[in-house]
Each structure stands twice: as structure tokens, then as C-alpha cells.
Motif scaffolding. Sequence first.
Motif, mmCIF file in Angstrom:
data_model
loop_
_atom_site.group_PDB
_atom_site.id
_atom_site.type_symbol
_atom_site.label_atom_id
_atom_site.label_comp_id
_atom_site.label_asym_id
_atom_site.label_seq_id
_atom_site.Cartn_x
_atom_site.Cartn_y
_atom_site.Cartn_z
ATOM 1 N N VAL A 190 -10.165 5.921 24.791
ATOM 2 C CA VAL A 190 -8.891 6.072 24.075
ATOM 3 C C VAL A 190 -9.127 6.027 22.566
ATOM 4 O O VAL A 190 -8.582 6.820 21.799
ATOM 5 N N ARG A 191 -9.987 5.091 22.137
ATOM 6 C CA ARG A 191 -10.283 4.976 20.712
ATOM 7 C C ARG A 191 -10.991 6.231 20.187
ATOM 8 O O ARG A 191 -10.748 6.687 19.057
ATOM 9 N N LYS A 192 -11.846 6.802 21.000
ATOM 10 C CA LYS A 192 -12.549 8.026 20.615
ATOM 11 C C LYS A 192 -11.561 9.185 20.469
ATOM 12 O O LYS A 192 -11.674 9.998 19.545
ATOM 13 N N LEU A 193 -10.591 9.223 21.416
ATOM 14 C CA LEU A 193 -9.568 10.267 21.360
ATOM 15 C C LEU A 193 -8.745 10.148 20.062
ATOM 16 O O LEU A 193 -8.401 11.150 19.445
ATOM 17 N N MET A 194 -8.475 8.914 19.663
ATOM 18 C CA MET A 194 -7.760 8.688 18.403
ATOM 19 C C MET A 194 -8.558 9.235 17.225
ATOM 20 O O MET A 194 -8.001 9.884 16.328
ATOM 21 N N ASP A 195 -9.853 8.993 17.236
ATOM 22 C CA ASP A 195 -10.705 9.474 16.148
ATOM 23 C C ASP A 195 -10.745 10.993 16.105
ATOM 24 O O ASP A 195 -10.683 11.605 15.031
ATOM 25 N N GLU A 196 -10.843 11.600 17.301
ATOM 26 C CA GLU A 196 -10.908 13.060 17.377
ATOM 27 C C GLU A 196 -9.625 13.702 16.850
ATOM 28 O O GLU A 196 -9.652 14.769 16.232
ATOM 29 N N ARG A 197 -8.505 13.047 17.136
ATOM 30 C CA ARG A 197 -7.211 13.595 16.713
ATOM 31 C C ARG A 197 -6.775 13.063 15.339
ATOM 32 O O ARG A 197 -5.664 13.351 14.879
ATOM 33 N N ASN A 198 -7.657 12.273 14.726
ATOM 34 C CA ASN A 198 -7.384 11.720 13.395
ATOM 35 C C ASN A 198 -6.083 10.911 13.375
ATOM 36 O O ASN A 198 -5.290 11.003 12.432
ATOM 37 N N VAL A 199 -5.883 10.130 14.428
ATOM 38 C CA VAL A 199 -4.712 9.254 14.518
ATOM 39 C C VAL A 199 -5.103 7.882 13.982
ATOM 40 O O VAL A 199 -6.064 7.281 14.459
ATOM 41 N N LYS A 200 -4.371 7.412 12.981
ATOM 42 C CA LYS A 200 -4.695 6.147 12.352
ATOM 43 C C LYS A 200 -3.807 5.030 12.901
ATOM 44 O O LYS A 200 -2.592 5.180 12.986
ATOM 45 N N LYS A 201 -4.452 3.926 13.261
ATOM 46 C CA LYS A 201 -3.717 2.759 13.754
ATOM 47 C C LYS A 201 -3.019 2.068 12.587
ATOM 48 O O LYS A 201 -3.593 1.877 11.530
ATOM 49 N N GLU A 202 -1.753 1.716 12.817
ATOM 50 C CA GLU A 202 -1.012 0.995 11.787
ATOM 51 C C GLU A 202 -1.559 -0.421 11.667
ATOM 52 O O GLU A 202 -1.683 -1.139 12.654
ATOM 53 N N ALA A 203 -1.888 -0.789 10.440
ATOM 54 C CA ALA A 203 -2.420 -2.137 10.211
ATOM 55 C C ALA A 203 -1.302 -3.161 10.337
ATOM 56 O O ALA A 203 -0.144 -2.891 10.005
ATOM 57 N N GLY A 204 -1.666 -4.336 10.827
ATOM 58 C CA GLY A 204 -0.685 -5.411 10.969
ATOM 59 C C GLY A 204 -0.541 -6.194 9.678
ATOM 60 O O GLY A 204 -1.506 -6.783 9.181
ATOM 61 N N TYR A 205 0.670 -6.188 9.116
ATOM 62 C CA TYR A 205 0.949 -6.919 7.885
ATOM 63 C C TYR A 205 1.986 -8.000 8.148
ATOM 64 O O TYR A 205 2.850 -7.860 9.044
ATOM 65 N N SER A 206 1.935 -9.050 7.343
ATOM 66 C CA SER A 206 2.989 -10.062 7.331
ATOM 67 C C SER A 206 3.368 -10.320 5.884
ATOM 68 O O SER A 206 2.508 -10.330 5.002
ATOM 69 N N TRP A 207 4.683 -10.508 5.654
ATOM 70 C CA TRP A 207 5.191 -10.739 4.301
ATOM 71 C C TRP A 207 5.924 -12.069 4.245
ATOM 72 O O TRP A 207 6.583 -12.483 5.207
ATOM 73 N N ILE A 208 5.833 -12.718 3.103
ATOM 74 C CA ILE A 208 6.593 -13.930 2.868
ATOM 75 C C ILE A 208 7.089 -13.905 1.430
ATOM 76 O O ILE A 208 6.374 -13.433 0.528
ATOM 77 N N GLU A 209 8.314 -14.353 1.209
ATOM 78 C CA GLU A 209 8.894 -14.391 -0.132
ATOM 79 C C GLU A 209 8.922 -15.835 -0.623
ATOM 80 O O GLU A 209 9.470 -16.713 0.041
ATOM 81 N N VAL A 210 8.319 -16.065 -1.779
ATOM 82 C CA VAL A 210 8.305 -17.394 -2.390
ATOM 83 C C VAL A 210 8.704 -17.253 -3.851
ATOM 84 O O VAL A 210 8.076 -16.484 -4.594
ATOM 85 N N LYS A 211 9.760 -17.950 -4.251
ATOM 86 C CA LYS A 211 10.248 -17.923 -5.636
ATOM 87 C C LYS A 211 10.494 -16.488 -6.111
ATOM 88 O O LYS A 211 10.018 -16.070 -7.167
ATOM 89 N N ASN A 212 11.227 -15.731 -5.283
ATOM 90 C CA ASN A 212 11.634 -14.358 -5.601
ATOM 91 C C ASN A 212 10.469 -13.382 -5.756
ATOM 92 O O ASN A 212 10.631 -12.303 -6.324
ATOM 93 N N LYS A 213 9.307 -13.763 -5.258
ATOM 94 C CA LYS A 213 8.163 -12.852 -5.265
ATOM 95 C C LYS A 213 7.638 -12.704 -3.848
ATOM 96 O O LYS A 213 7.550 -13.680 -3.100
ATOM 97 N N THR A 214 7.346 -11.462 -3.442
ATOM 98 C CA THR A 214 6.904 -11.196 -2.077
ATOM 99 C C THR A 214 5.379 -11.071 -2.032
ATOM 100 O O THR A 214 4.773 -10.372 -2.854
ATOM 101 N N TYR A 215 4.773 -11.754 -1.048
ATOM 102 C CA TYR A 215 3.324 -11.726 -0.845
ATOM 103 C C TYR A 215 3.038 -11.121 0.524
ATOM 104 O O TYR A 215 3.712 -11.449 1.506
#
Length: 874
Positions: A727-752
Motif C-alpha cells: 500500500v505504501r509503495k502504491l502511494m509512492d507510485e501515485r505521488n500521494v502524500k500522507k497528511e502529517a499529524g499536527y497539534s496546536w495549543i494557544e497560550v497567551k494569544n499565541k498559537t504553537y
Amino acid sequence: MTLSSSLRTLTKQTLNTFKLFHFTYHTNLLSHSHANAIAFDPLVSDSSFVHHAHHPFDESTQKDLSNYNHLLFEYSRTHCNQEALNIFVGLHHSSLPVDGSTMSCVLKVCGCLFDQKVGRQVHCQCIKSGFVEDVSVATALVDMYMKTENVGDGRRVFDEMGERNVVSWTSLLSGYVRNGLNDLALELFFLMQGEGIKPNPFTFATVFGALADDGIVKKGIQVHTMVIKNGFESTVFVCNSLINMYSKSGMVRDARAVFDSMEKRNEVSWNGMVAGCVTNGLDLEAFEMFYQMRLAGVMLTQMIFATMIKLCANLKELGFARQLHCQVLKNGYCFDHNIRTALMVAYSKCSVMDDAFQLFSMMHGVQNVVSWTAMISGYLQNGGTRQAVNLFCQMNREGVGPNHFTYSTILTAQPAISTFQLHAQVIKTNYEKSSSVGTALLDAYVKMGCIDEAAKVFELIDEKDIVAWSAMVAGYAQREDTEGAVKIYLWLAKEGVKPNEFTFCSIVNACAAPSAAIEQGKQFHACSIKSGLNNALCVSSALVTMYAKRGNIESANTVFKRQGERDLVSWNSMISGYAQHGHGKKALEIFEEMRRRNLEMDDITFIGVISACTHAGLVDEGQRYFNMMVKDHNIDPTMEHYSCMVDLYSRAGLLEKAMDVINGMPFPAGATVWRTLLAACRVHRNVESGKLAAEKLISLQPQDSAAYVLLSNIYAATGNWQERAKVRKLMDERNVKKEAGYSWIEVKNKTYSFLAGDLSHPSSDLIYSKLEELSIRLKDAGYQPDTNYVLHDVEEEHKETILSQHSERLAIAFGLIATPPGTPIQIVKNLRVCGDCHTVIKFISMFEAREIVVRDSNRFHHFKGGLCTCGDYW
């Protein structure tokens, strides 16, 4: 041939060939003395013209100026202004002298004909003849200049008058009102009294008109007391102006009090009251007034017919509109353009477009931009987009230029008509800076997703009204561009524009976007409270939605309970909000309250209800509500409803029932349905169904990484590393990129933001030190990592390390070290929280005595005291 017919024939020839007068008009003419006045020099080159010009007067046996003045006045009084001007031409070329009355009358005629050119020439003749010292002539000059929109010259004549009377003051005052200079009119009114001039009834009527247009009703009440002191409270046209002012200010009771106190009333009085009721939404009262008017035997005018037909349009009263149509024909008003247009609008709003078009067709030859626009609007209101576009094209072909109403209307017809082509036409016809056209254009661009084009249009609008500002804020809100929406709102505030309820509704909706700072919505909530608009239905409903989407379901419920009036958006937001926050039973309680109140429900209501059952694991209840939707409320299930049902069965492990739902759908299953089933197959490690769902999803969305990732995860969870590699090889062949997992937190009106294993944060050492501390406490509490959630073929020890560095754990660790103890922590994750992290966060909430809210791609999780609101039904 009679004198009048002879004159008409003669002067028609004269005006077609020559100018009336030929003067060199100096710009400082009004300041010159009579001795310096420019001499009159009629442009006459044909001796036969001179002979004919004098002929009717030479043959007359009575060369008495009063006879000709009388004829001039009669033509003027009966609005035969061109004929009156013709009389003056003949009179001028006769041997008879003219007097101040003659000049006053012809100046009035010039004003009525909006002919400033001839008026200026008459002004010159007045200077030459010494008539400008006559107060009536000077007053007529003021009136003429004001009517021809030359406010500056009108004021100069007034200022140079040696003598002024109340008529002079009133002429200038009414001129200011006519030209929209209401502030100057009111200033003049008080100056007039300061100079000892007592206003007459016409003065008061004019002032009330200015106050009505500006909505300064407090000053209007003061002037009303002056009317009573001066003894004009029984003057009919003064009372009519008062009725108009109070009605336009929303004070219908006061208008009615004036009406009831009138000893005599005319048609204008009755029409003013009926129109006032209609304007203020008092439809039944308007019908009652009309009924009393008929009982009183008052003659029905064009105005009252137009008003009542408009009322029928508002109420979609087709039967009464037809009756009024019959009365119109009976009274001989069938050719009145305003009435015909009003009837077209009424028939359009009653959805009888054939009747509307028949009326429109009968106007052939006299159709103007208003009637064309009414028909175009009617077709658009009734779903006839193609007919509307065809009419617009025909209108252009016939040379009728669209106005701002036309453009604002036809722009709603996109995509049936090109916004870009319309924009080009708008520019050519110089309407691009119009507020209404600009607003319609930017709204069209927003709907097309062209927010940059919308912004360009917005910046070009000359006088941006609150509708334009609100539309631009709404455009950014629809794109979930909170930063753009806030930027427009701050610009609005800087310009001193007062936001209305729709502005607040739009900015609050923008703050509901995932990218918005958590505190921004609260700040705009506070602004709406200061403006007294927080209880407006659209604002309070937007606040309920915003708080629910931003993880603060308690505040959403508080706003919901305070709503004096609730719309369907509020109810749906609370149901969906409780469902998303894991309070399934509370969501169902809200729904049952709706049922008890027999409130309207729609498809979105049942999406929320079934989702609540899904998240709470209430399978039987979910099926019952689905059946209720179809059988009791006659709502046809959409793809989203079927997706909810698939989710309901899949989460409960009833994958066969989920497949039965898919196979029983009346249309092919969409990507959402297959993605839902695939996610459940991953949780329950059902390879066979998962493979089928993945194949279907990949066929529908070959570039969507979710299908490949979920399928590879299923293979990894079952230890089938060989298939996972394929399955991973098929993704590479079709140039399908996996969405990276991000997490956000807001502290003192600034987002990290954090990625798994992230080391880029300046406080990385402190973050990982906190994670080490938590790891020790977790093991002491008996926590065992669930390495099944590590989808890599690596050593067990390495799997534990990978788990400990998931993005949500990094974000929470940073929140713990960056905020005071006891402060709630809220993070957002773009993917679903894994089962092992879910377990760990429960422990952390207990260790740290913190409430931790996690918004993942699926729902909200509220962790507190070692428990989660999802009941592990994550």
C-alpha cells in the motif's frame, strides 16, 4: 386661429431655430449693479421671424399685460410649463413691458422644467430691468436655482436680497432639503427664527420632511410644539408632514394621534397613515385604515393604490391584489407606471409570473429600467434564472441602461451569468463605486471563492455602508479566514462605522473557525454586549454555534438558555454541540424538548441527533430517530444521514449492518460513507471489509491519502507488514502524500504547533523533561503502552518511544509548563487521537488536576479526573 394656438405654433418654430436670449453671463453677475448689467441682445437674423413674433400681439385689441400674465399664470398653475414658456417668448418680443409678476412666474416655470440655462438668461434680464430688488422675483430666483441643483447660486441670490420674507427663507430651506442638505436646512430654520422671521405652515412642512429623512425625531417633537404654539396644528399639509415624520421614525402611535386630531383630512392624510403602517410592518392595521378610508368615501389616488398593492406583495395576498387591479382599471389608472410596476411585483411575489409578464408586455414602448428590473427580480425570486438572464440581455439590446438595482439583482443569478462580464459592464457604466452594486459584486465573488477579487471590489466602493462592511466580513468568515475577517472589522471600527447585528453575526462565525484564537470569540461577544446587540437572534445563534465549535459547550448552553427567541440554528447548534462534546443524552434531551414544543425540524437536526446516538453508543435509539425522520417528518435521507448510520453501526462493531445500510442506499455511496466504514474497520481490524472500503474510496478519490493510510494501518495492526508495504509503495507510485499529524495549543494569544517528535520549539528541553516526569508517574500508576497503535515494524522499545512523542502529548506538556496550575488546557489535532494517547491524557488530567479538552478530527474529548466525556467511545 386663436391667440394661444397661434402662439404655440409660432414659439415652437422659434425655439427650434433660435435661443431665447443671447447674453454674455459673467460669473460675478449677481454682484454687479443694474447699471453694469450686460445688455440684452436677442439673436435675430430673420426679418420674417421678427414680423411673425410681433404679429399675435400687434393684432390683439387688448394690449393689457394683465391678460397675458393671467394666461401665463394659468399655464403655470396647470403644469403646462412649456406652453407658459412659449407665452413668455411671445410676450418678450411684443411691445408690452413685463413686470415682477411676469418674471416671478417664468422663473418658476424654468425651475419646474429644470432649465437652468434659460433661468440664468431670465436672471440677466431681471438685473437689466431692475426686478432683482423685487422680493418675489428674488425669491423665485432662489427657488429656480435650487430646483436646478445650483445650490451655490441660490444661496448667493438669497444672501444679496435687500429684503427677505418668510417665503424667501422657506424657498431656500426647501431647496436644501430637495438637494439632500438636511443639516443646512435645520441650521437655516433656527437662524430664520433668530432673525425674527415667523415660520409659516409651508416652512414647518418642509422642516418635518428633512427631519423624517434624517430620523432626528427628538428635534421633530420640539418643532411639533412650535407648530402648536403658532396655531398651525389644524393645517392639513402640516399634519400630513407630521404623520410622515413620525411614521418614518417608527412612531406610528404618534402619527395616529396626529391623524385622529385632524379636523379635516385629505387623501394624502389617509395614504400617509396607510403607508406608515406598511413601512412599520403593521399589515393588519394598514388594511384596517384602508377599510376606514373606503367607509369615509375618500377618493382613491394613484398613491394609495400603489401602497396597498405593495402591501399585497408583502403578504402575498393574490386575491386582494387582483381586486385592487380591477379597481385600478375602473378608476382609469391602468396606465400609471408606478401602479403597473407595483402590480408586477405583487404578482411576482405571489408566484404568478405569467400575469406579471403579461402586464410587462402591455407596457411595450414605455418600459423603463424600473419595470425591467421588477421583472428580472420576479423571475429570480421564482427560480426562473434563465428567463431573468434573457430579460437582462434583451433590456441591454433595447438600449435601456441598467441602474444599481438592476445590477444588484442580476448579480444573484450567477453562475447562470458571468460575474466577470457583469463586472466589466458595471465599470463601463460607472457603477463600480456604488455601495449596493459593489456589495452585490463582492458577494458574487465570495460565492465563487474569489475572495481576493471581492476585496478589490470592496476597496473601490466610495461610501461603504454597513451592508458592504458586513458582507466583506461574512466573505472572510465563509472562507474560515478569521484573520481577514478581524482585519475588516478593525478597519470598520477605525472608520467610525457602527456595526449592526449582521456584522457581529459574521465576525462571531469567523471566530468559530478552527484557526481562530480561542479568546477572539469572547472578545467579540463582549463587543456585542456593549453595542446592545448580543440578544439579536442572529447574533445569539452565532454565539451558540461559536462556543460549541470552540470547545466551550457550557458557555454555548448559557447563551442558549438566555435567548428570548430561538431559531432552528440555535436548537441544531446545541444538539450538534452536545453530540460533538460527548454529551449524547443532553443532546437527545434538547431534541425531545423540540418535539414537545412541536418546533420545526430539518435534515441538520437529525444529523445532530443520530451523531449524538453514535458518540454515546445508542444504536437502537439512532435507528429509531432515523425512522422517525423518514416516516414522521417526511425528510428524505441525504448522503450525510446514511454516513451517520454507517458510523453508528460501525463504531458499535456491527459492520454487517453498516454494509446493509450502504447496499440499501438509493444512490451510490460517496467518499464520506466509505471513509467512515474504513475507519471503523481499522478500529475493529476487519481486513476484508476494510479492503473493500479502501478500494471504493481510492476509486472515488485516488489522491486522498486517508484511504491508503487507513488500509495500511489495518494491515499493520494485524501484523501483515508485506501488504502494508504494498500500500505504501502504491502511494509512492501515485505521488500521494500522507497528511502529517499536527497539534496546536494557544497560550497567551499565541498559537504553537507541534509535530510528532518535534524539537523545533524553543522550550523543547523543558517539554521533553516534563514528558519524562509524566512517563515515570504513568508507569507508577500501572500504565502499559499499547504499541498496537505504532504502525511501524520496529522494536517494541522503539514503539514506546514513538508513542511518547505524539504531537498531542508534546502540546499538552507545553501547556502544563506554560500555564498556571489548575488552568484548563485546550488543544486541537488535525487527525484522530490514538487510543494510547487517549489513555495517557486521562491519567494526566488526574495527575495534574487539570481539565484537558482535545478537539480531534472527529469530536471533542473533555478529560477531567481521569475520565473522558466520550466514555471511551472515541
